[in-house]
Design an enzyme around this catalytic site. Structure first.
Site, PDB file in Angstrom:
ATOM      1  N   GLY A 113       0.828  -1.202   0.000  1.00 15.31           N
ATOM      2  CA  GLY A 113       0.000   0.000   0.000  1.00 15.31           C
ATOM      3  C   GLY A 113       0.861   1.249   0.000  1.00 15.31           C
ATOM      4  CB  SER A 114       4.063   2.017   1.705  1.00 16.48           C
ATOM      5  OG  SER A 114       3.622   1.583   2.961  1.00 16.48           O
ATOM      6  CE1 TYR A 128       1.011   3.802   8.965  1.00 15.98           C
ATOM      7  CE2 TYR A 128       0.305   2.441   7.133  1.00 15.98           C
ATOM      8  CZ  TYR A 128       1.272   2.828   8.023  1.00 15.98           C
ATOM      9  OH  TYR A 128       2.530   2.257   7.976  1.00 15.98           O
ATOM     10  CG  ASP A 182      -5.472   3.698   1.044  1.00 17.23           C
ATOM     11  OD1 ASP A 182      -5.600   2.466   0.854  1.00 17.23           O
ATOM     12  OD2 ASP A 182      -4.546   4.188   1.715  1.00 17.23           O
ATOM     13  CD  GLU A 183     -12.267   0.547  -1.644  1.00 20.29           C
ATOM     14  OE1 GLU A 183     -12.542  -0.629  -1.356  1.00 20.29           O
ATOM     15  OE2 GLU A 183     -13.073   1.483  -1.497  1.00 20.29           O
ATOM     16  CB  VAL A 184      -4.529  -0.396   1.253  1.00 23.36           C
ATOM     17  CG1 VAL A 184      -3.538  -1.371   1.878  1.00 23.36           C
ATOM     18  CG2 VAL A 184      -3.901   0.240   0.013  1.00 23.36           C
ATOM     19  CE  LYS A 185      -5.830  -1.891   8.628  1.00 22.71           C
ATOM     20  NZ  LYS A 185      -5.968  -1.341   9.998  1.00 22.71           N
ATOM     21  CB  THR A 230      14.078  -5.061  -9.311  1.00 24.09           C
ATOM     22  OG1 THR A 230      15.028  -4.002  -9.276  1.00 24.09           O
ATOM     23  CG2 THR A 230      14.530  -6.120 -10.300  1.00 24.09           C
TER      24      THR A 230
HETATM   25  C1  LIG Z   1      -1.768  -0.721   5.619  1.00 20.26           C
HETATM   26  C2  LIG Z   1      -2.273   0.410   4.831  1.00 20.26           C
HETATM   27  C3  LIG Z   1      -1.471   1.052   3.875  1.00 20.26           C
HETATM   28  C4  LIG Z   1      -0.023   0.679   3.686  1.00 20.26           C
HETATM   29  O1  LIG Z   1       0.107  -0.610   3.219  1.00 20.26           O
HETATM   30  P1  LIG Z   1       1.498  -1.391   3.435  1.00 20.26           P
HETATM   31  O2  LIG Z   1       1.271  -2.691   2.787  1.00 20.26           O
HETATM   32  O3  LIG Z   1       1.728  -1.463   4.906  1.00 20.26           O
HETATM   33  O4  LIG Z   1       2.544  -0.595   2.753  1.00 20.26           O
HETATM   34  C5  LIG Z   1      -2.027   2.046   3.112  1.00 20.26           C
HETATM   35  N1  LIG Z   1      -3.297   2.428   3.284  1.00 20.26           N
HETATM   36  C6  LIG Z   1      -4.106   1.846   4.178  1.00 20.26           C
HETATM   37  C7  LIG Z   1      -5.516   2.295   4.304  1.00 20.26           C
HETATM   38  C8  LIG Z   1      -3.622   0.830   5.002  1.00 20.26           C
HETATM   39  O5  LIG Z   1      -4.402   0.272   5.922  1.00 20.26           O
END
Ligand SMILES: *Cc1c(COP(=O)(O)O)cnc(C)c1O
Length: 438
Positions: A109-110, A136, A238-241, A295
């Site tokens: 996500g970062s 975050y 940001d749908e990461v979590k 890479t």
């Molecule tokens: C965890 C998170 C990130 C970062 O993801 P990483 O895999 O730790 O780099 C970004 N955005 C959200 C909403 C997260 O919960």
């Protein structure tokens, strides 16, 4: 402390540690983790949601094995490979049309959010970004720069960043009050210090997870979407979590009825393997080549894992499972509120759930130590949970999407016991001395 944990402390750096209790695991299956002390632990955290299919899902193992058996290289920088093309095609079919241009792949996500932050500024020529206090978006320099989480104090923010308050319905007394105050803040910002024409993108979390599992008030993000459209600001979700089935919808933004311009995926996309994806309009995503790459980005093994996760979500109806099991969890937790004065608020959608603990319900005083003790006690009793929130007082549940109703209820029974033990003063605060959490 077990042998493995002890050995780790003598060999592995703490720089990446975010520890709540001394857990060492040697394996896992489904929603269960196996500790090196021989105990089985029920996993309500799934490594912050990354183990989306649970542990050791056969579909994921098969996909990874196949990709490695006839390995189409280890990168997509200088060659195309089929798994990453298939995954890109699949992701394009899943997002709203306005976002369905091109896909970029990363590891986390970062790196994904960092790439978006750079690309939107470079492609639009607008220097500014808006995001939320408490947000975050990652742990690299460029993703911390657009985040607002208090655990990241001391790391410099982007020069064009404006942080605005995320509406907190519980703290504000009502969703309406929260929404009104948060929107007024943005209007004030645009009227005074920030020209909206200078803003390239507005980064949102559809549920602010690390900031406290805050569920936005109804209609709030529709207003943000309206403002973004009016001023030509790209809406980045940001749908990461909380994305990819976790909230009981495929995308968490669906709960708000909005259509982002750019969607960021991570964590659960790889089911435990490192892969992230940014999906957005061609004008942004094809702005330049050699712009953002590492890479191993787009390697066929992780791309195959991503495909397997998406296919398994469909085949096993995990959107529906998250909705159903999540509803059961939410109603069971709300019923527990009668019994436990510590539970101030229960919120979430599907399997993205927050339980805010307070020492005084009237004043909503954060029960900071009790939260850390509850998490520790739950671990002792066989349940893995972590906490989040600006005041570190929100228990977070992001279990595997495959979790059964039975497992969910078993975990809540453990939590019930842990809360009782903490309320009765039976858990020794000294246990926390070596665990700073965040
Ligand atoms: C965890 C998170 C990130 C970062 O993801 P990483 O895999 O730790 O780099 C970004 N955005 C959200 C909403 C997260 O919960």
């Amino acid at each position: 402390m077990t042998g493995l944990y002890e050995r780790e402390s003598r060999s592995v750096s703490t720089l990446a540690h975010l520890r709540f209790f001394p857990q060492a695991v040697t394996g896992g299956k489904g929603s269960m983790l196996r500790g090196d002390d021989g105990r089985d632990l029920l996993d309500f955290a799934a490594s912050w949601g990354a183990a989306s299919l649970g542990h050791g899902h056969p579909a994921l193992a098969d996909a990874v094995n196949r990709a490695l058996t006839d390995q189409a290289g280890a990168s997509y920088l200088s060659t195309a490979n089929e798994p990453s093309v298939l995954l890109a095609e699949k992701l394009l079919s899943l997002v709203p049309e306005r976002a369905a241009g091109r896909v970029w792949f990363g590891h986390s996500g970062s790196d994904a959010n960092e790439t978006v932050a750079r690309a939107v500024v470079a492609a639009t020529g607008r220097p500014r970004i808006i995001s939320f206090k408490g947000a975050y978006h990652g742990g690299t320099v460029g993703s911390v720069a657009i985040s607002g989480h208090p655990a990241q104090g001391g790391i410099e923010k982007a020069s064009g960043l404006s942080l605005v308050p995320y509406p907190d319905s519980y703290a504000s007394g009502s969703p309406e009050a929260a929404s009104k105050a948060a929107l007024a803040h943005i209007e004030e910002l645009f009227a005074t210090s920030v020209s909206p024409q200078d803003v390239a993108a507005f980064f949102i979390e559809p549920i602010q997870s690390d900031g406290g599992m805050l569920v936005p008030p109804p209609g709030y993000f529709r207003e943000i979407e309206r403002l973004c459209r009016k001023h030509g600001i790209l809406l980045v979700c940001d749908e990461v979590k909380v994305g990819l089935a976790r909230t009981g919808r495929l995308h968490a933004f669906e709960h708000s009825g909005i259509e982002p311009d750019i969607v960021v995926f991570g964590k659960g996309l790889g089911g435990g393997l490192p892969i992230s994806a940014v999906v957005g309009p061609e004008a942004i995503m094809n702005h330049a080549s050699t712009f953002s790459f590492q890479t191993l980005h787009g390697n066929p093994v992780c791309a195959s894992a991503g495909l397997a996760v998406l296919e398994t979500i469909e085949r096993e109806n995990l959107v529906a499972n998250a909705a159903k099991v999540g509803d059961t969890m939410l109603s069971t937790l709300r019923a527990l509120q009668e019994k436990h004065p510590l539970i101030g608020h229960v919120r979430g959608h599907g399997l993205a759930i927050g339980v805010e603990l307070v020492s005084d319900r009237e004043a909503r005083t954060p029960a900071i130590e009790q939260t850390a003790l509850t998490v520790y006690r739950a671990f002792q009793l066989g349940l893995v949970i972590y906490y989040v929130g600006l005041n570190s007082n929100v228990l977070e549940f992001t279990p595997p999407l495959t979790m059964s109703e039975d497992e969910a209820l078993r975990g809540i029974a453990i939590l019930d016991q842990a809360l009782s033990d903490v309320e009765a003063g039976k858990v020794d605060p000294q246990l926390l001395e070596r665990f700073a959490g965040w």
